[in-house]
Design a protein around this motif. Structure first.
Motif, PDB file in Angstrom:
ATOM      1  N   THR A   1      -5.248  -3.629  -3.398  1.00  0.00           N
ATOM      2  CA  THR A   1      -6.094  -2.814  -2.518  1.00  0.00           C
ATOM      3  C   THR A   1      -5.453  -2.720  -1.139  1.00  0.00           C
ATOM      4  OG1 THR A   1      -8.043  -3.580  -3.718  1.00  0.00           O
ATOM      5  CG2 THR A   1      -8.414  -2.584  -1.551  1.00  0.00           C
ATOM      6  N   PRO A   2      -5.268  -1.497  -0.630  1.00  0.00           N
ATOM      7  CA  PRO A   2      -4.633  -1.367   0.692  1.00  0.00           C
ATOM      8  C   PRO A   2      -5.547  -1.807   1.830  1.00  0.00           C
ATOM      9  CG  PRO A   2      -5.251   0.791  -0.145  1.00  0.00           C
ATOM     10  CD  PRO A   2      -5.546  -0.199  -1.235  1.00  0.00           C
ATOM     11  N   LYS A   3      -4.928  -2.280   2.911  1.00  0.00           N
ATOM     12  CA  LYS A   3      -5.658  -2.664   4.117  1.00  0.00           C
ATOM     13  C   LYS A   3      -6.137  -1.429   4.865  1.00  0.00           C
ATOM     14  CE  LYS A   3      -2.786  -6.741   4.845  1.00  0.00           C
ATOM     15  NZ  LYS A   3      -1.794  -7.367   5.738  1.00  0.00           N
ATOM     16  N   ALA A   4      -5.293  -0.399   4.905  1.00  0.00           N
ATOM     17  CA  ALA A   4      -5.598   0.834   5.636  1.00  0.00           C
ATOM     18  C   ALA A   4      -4.611   1.907   5.185  1.00  0.00           C
ATOM     19  CB  ALA A   4      -5.493   0.607   7.145  1.00  0.00           C
ATOM     20  N   ILE A   5      -4.808   3.102   5.705  1.00  0.00           N
ATOM     21  CA  ILE A   5      -3.939   4.244   5.428  1.00  0.00           C
ATOM     22  C   ILE A   5      -3.123   4.525   6.681  1.00  0.00           C
ATOM     23  CG2 ILE A   5      -3.865   6.688   4.817  1.00  0.00           C
ATOM     24  CD1 ILE A   5      -6.828   6.254   3.806  1.00  0.00           C
ATOM     25  N   VAL A   6      -1.815   4.668   6.524  1.00  0.00           N
ATOM     26  CA  VAL A   6      -0.958   5.037   7.648  1.00  0.00           C
ATOM     27  C   VAL A   6      -0.392   6.421   7.360  1.00  0.00           C
ATOM     28  CG1 VAL A   6       1.056   4.457   9.051  1.00  0.00           C
ATOM     29  CG2 VAL A   6      -0.358   2.623   8.085  1.00  0.00           C
ATOM     30  N   CYS A   7      -0.746   7.388   8.212  1.00  0.00           N
ATOM     31  CA  CYS A   7      -0.223   8.748   8.098  1.00  0.00           C
ATOM     32  C   CYS A   7       0.812   8.949   9.200  1.00  0.00           C
ATOM     33  CB  CYS A   7      -1.337   9.778   8.250  1.00  0.00           C
ATOM     34  SG  CYS A   7      -2.479   9.791   6.880  1.00  0.00           S
TER      35      CYS A   7
ATOM     36  N   MET B   1       8.112   2.989   5.870  1.00  0.00           N
ATOM     37  CA  MET B   1       6.950   3.121   4.994  1.00  0.00           C
ATOM     38  C   MET B   1       6.979   2.015   3.938  1.00  0.00           C
ATOM     39  SD  MET B   1       6.974   7.302   4.668  1.00  0.00           S
ATOM     40  CE  MET B   1       5.632   7.445   3.483  1.00  0.00           C
ATOM     41  N   GLN B   2       8.164   1.709   3.416  1.00  0.00           N
ATOM     42  CA  GLN B   2       8.307   0.619   2.445  1.00  0.00           C
ATOM     43  C   GLN B   2       7.884  -0.709   3.077  1.00  0.00           C
ATOM     44  OE1 GLN B   2       9.276   0.512  -0.766  1.00  0.00           O
ATOM     45  NE2 GLN B   2      10.080   2.550  -1.118  1.00  0.00           N
ATOM     46  N   TYR B   3       8.300  -0.927   4.302  1.00  0.00           N
ATOM     47  CA  TYR B   3       7.956  -2.157   5.008  1.00  0.00           C
ATOM     48  C   TYR B   3       6.437  -2.284   5.141  1.00  0.00           C
ATOM     49  CZ  TYR B   3       7.505  -5.575   8.753  1.00  0.00           C
ATOM     50  OH  TYR B   3       7.145  -6.657   9.495  1.00  0.00           O
ATOM     51  N   LEU B   4       5.782  -1.197   5.541  1.00  0.00           N
ATOM     52  CA  LEU B   4       4.325  -1.236   5.685  1.00  0.00           C
ATOM     53  C   LEU B   4       3.634  -1.430   4.336  1.00  0.00           C
ATOM     54  CD1 LEU B   4       3.715   1.518   8.388  1.00  0.00           C
ATOM     55  CD2 LEU B   4       3.645  -0.962   8.679  1.00  0.00           C
ATOM     56  N   ALA B   5       4.153  -0.792   3.296  1.00  0.00           N
ATOM     57  CA  ALA B   5       3.572  -0.970   1.957  1.00  0.00           C
ATOM     58  C   ALA B   5       3.703  -2.430   1.521  1.00  0.00           C
ATOM     59  CB  ALA B   5       4.248  -0.040   0.956  1.00  0.00           C
ATOM     60  N   LYS B   6       4.825  -3.047   1.848  1.00  0.00           N
ATOM     61  CA  LYS B   6       5.016  -4.464   1.529  1.00  0.00           C
ATOM     62  C   LYS B   6       3.926  -5.314   2.181  1.00  0.00           C
ATOM     63  CE  LYS B   6       8.170  -8.270   2.448  1.00  0.00           C
ATOM     64  NZ  LYS B   6       9.360  -8.678   3.170  1.00  0.00           N
ATOM     65  N   HIS B   7       3.419  -4.844   3.316  1.00  0.00           N
ATOM     66  CA  HIS B   7       2.393  -5.586   4.043  1.00  0.00           C
ATOM     67  C   HIS B   7       0.981  -5.038   3.796  1.00  0.00           C
ATOM     68  CE1 HIS B   7       6.028  -7.032   5.966  1.00  0.00           C
ATOM     69  NE2 HIS B   7       5.309  -8.116   6.235  1.00  0.00           N
ATOM     70  N   GLY B   8       0.835  -4.222   2.742  1.00  0.00           N
ATOM     71  CA  GLY B   8      -0.498  -3.849   2.289  1.00  0.00           C
ATOM     72  C   GLY B   8      -1.049  -2.517   2.763  1.00  0.00           C
ATOM     73  N   TYR B   9      -0.205  -1.639   3.294  1.00  0.00           N
ATOM     74  CA  TYR B   9      -0.687  -0.351   3.806  1.00  0.00           C
ATOM     75  C   TYR B   9      -0.203   0.782   2.900  1.00  0.00           C
ATOM     76  CZ  TYR B   9      -1.821  -2.956   7.978  1.00  0.00           C
ATOM     77  OH  TYR B   9      -2.362  -3.870   8.843  1.00  0.00           O
ATOM     78  N   VAL B  10      -1.106   1.710   2.586  1.00  0.00           N
ATOM     79  CA  VAL B  10      -0.691   2.918   1.884  1.00  0.00           C
ATOM     80  C   VAL B  10      -0.147   3.867   2.948  1.00  0.00           C
ATOM     81  CG1 VAL B  10      -3.002   3.993   1.915  1.00  0.00           C
ATOM     82  CG2 VAL B  10      -1.339   4.707   0.229  1.00  0.00           C
ATOM     83  N   CYS B  11       1.017   4.457   2.689  1.00  0.00           N
ATOM     84  CA  CYS B  11       1.681   5.304   3.688  1.00  0.00           C
ATOM     85  C   CYS B  11       1.867   6.711   3.143  1.00  0.00           C
ATOM     86  CB  CYS B  11       3.040   4.727   4.050  1.00  0.00           C
ATOM     87  SG  CYS B  11       2.954   3.086   4.792  1.00  0.00           S
ATOM     88  N   GLU B  12       1.548   7.690   3.978  1.00  0.00           N
ATOM     89  CA  GLU B  12       1.719   9.105   3.617  1.00  0.00           C
ATOM     90  C   GLU B  12       2.504   9.781   4.717  1.00  0.00           C
ATOM     91  OE1 GLU B  12       1.385  13.266   4.010  1.00  0.00           O
ATOM     92  OE2 GLU B  12       0.471  11.888   5.433  1.00  0.00           O
ATOM     93  N   MET B  13       3.376  10.681   4.293  1.00  0.00           N
ATOM     94  CA  MET B  13       4.081  11.520   5.251  1.00  0.00           C
ATOM     95  C   MET B  13       4.452  12.810   4.554  1.00  0.00           C
ATOM     96  SD  MET B  13       7.246  10.545   7.655  1.00  0.00           S
ATOM     97  CE  MET B  13       7.471  11.451   9.164  1.00  0.00           C
ATOM     98  N   HIS B  14       4.342  13.893   5.295  1.00  0.00           N
ATOM     99  CA  HIS B  14       4.793  15.176   4.759  1.00  0.00           C
ATOM    100  C   HIS B  14       5.695  15.838   5.794  1.00  0.00           C
ATOM    101  CE1 HIS B  14       1.265  16.330   7.157  1.00  0.00           C
ATOM    102  NE2 HIS B  14       1.837  17.515   7.271  1.00  0.00           N
ATOM    103  N   ASP B  15       6.573  16.684   5.298  1.00  0.00           N
ATOM    104  CA  ASP B  15       7.409  17.464   6.208  1.00  0.00           C
ATOM    105  C   ASP B  15       6.552  18.594   6.762  1.00  0.00           C
ATOM    106  OD1 ASP B  15       9.873  16.085   5.962  1.00  0.00           O
ATOM    107  OD2 ASP B  15      10.297  17.119   4.081  1.00  0.00           O
ATOM    108  N   HIS B  16       6.485  18.667   8.087  1.00  0.00           N
ATOM    109  CA  HIS B  16       5.741  19.753   8.715  1.00  0.00           C
ATOM    110  C   HIS B  16       6.400  21.094   8.409  1.00  0.00           C
ATOM    111  CE1 HIS B  16       3.284  16.919  10.816  1.00  0.00           C
ATOM    112  NE2 HIS B  16       4.272  16.446  11.553  1.00  0.00           N
ATOM    113  N   ARG B  17       5.676  22.145   8.648  1.00  0.00           N
ATOM    114  CA  ARG B  17       6.214  23.493   8.485  1.00  0.00           C
ATOM    115  C   ARG B  17       7.505  23.621   9.299  1.00  0.00           C
ATOM    116  NH1 ARG B  17       1.689  27.460   7.663  1.00  0.00           N
ATOM    117  NH2 ARG B  17      -0.047  26.185   6.967  1.00  0.00           N
TER     118      ARG B  17
END
Length: 160
Positions: free
Chosen positions: A70-76, A92-108
């Motif tokens: 279960t993630p601690k929080a969401i990091v966008c 993002m991998q580092y944060l996931a290792k510490h329990g955070y779900v990470c999202e990123m998208h390429d802007h327009r």
């Protein structure tokens, strides 16, 4: 928590110290040298997908890295000009290792989103939109945050 804030500061410092011209020249391997070695980053799968903006159907290239359990929080992540999402995968991998779900998208106009737009004739690198580009970018970000909140109800959202 102190370790997370120290890492965030390091990430911001490194991002600011690279020139805008060099931003797209930073390979995943170079970024891993900066962030990855000290963190001993595990290999969490990077889920990539293309989503269509509800604003105008513009394709957005998105990546999510989910932690185990279960993630601690969401990091966008919201990248700057002359950048792309792949540059941030090690962090993002580092944060996931510490329990955070990470999202990123390429802007327009950036990264794979720009490639998608060029291939279907709806845009190009550096072009956000014909009209209201900044508003469309922020609307896209809000839309993705709202979807993540549905996927992870009750979890706090951190925007970087």
């Amino acid at each position: 928590m102190k370790k997370i804030f120290s890492t965030l500061f390091l990430a911001a410092f490194c991002a600011l110290s690279w020139s805008a011209n060099a931003a797209n020249d930073v390979s995943l391997e170079d970024a891993q040298l900066i962030f990855g070695q000290a963190a001993a980053i595990p290999d969490f799968p990077v889920e990539t997908q293309t989503v269509k903006s509800n604003v105008d159907g513009h394709p957005l290239a998105m990546a999510i890295i989910r932690p185990e359990g279960t993630p601690k929080a969401i990091v966008c992540f919201s990248h700057g000009m002359a950048e792309h999402k792949e540059r941030y995968y090690p962090f993002m991998q580092y944060l996931a290792k510490h329990g955070y779900v990470c999202e990123m998208h390429d802007h327009r106009g950036h990264g794979k989103t720009a490639q998608l737009a060029e291939s279907n004739g709806t845009g190009c690198f550096g072009k956000l939109a014909d009209k209201d580009g900044f508003n469309r970018v922020t609307d896209d970000l809000l839309e993705i945050v709202d979807e993540l909140k549905k996927d992870y109800p009750g979890k706090k959202v951190i925007l970087l």
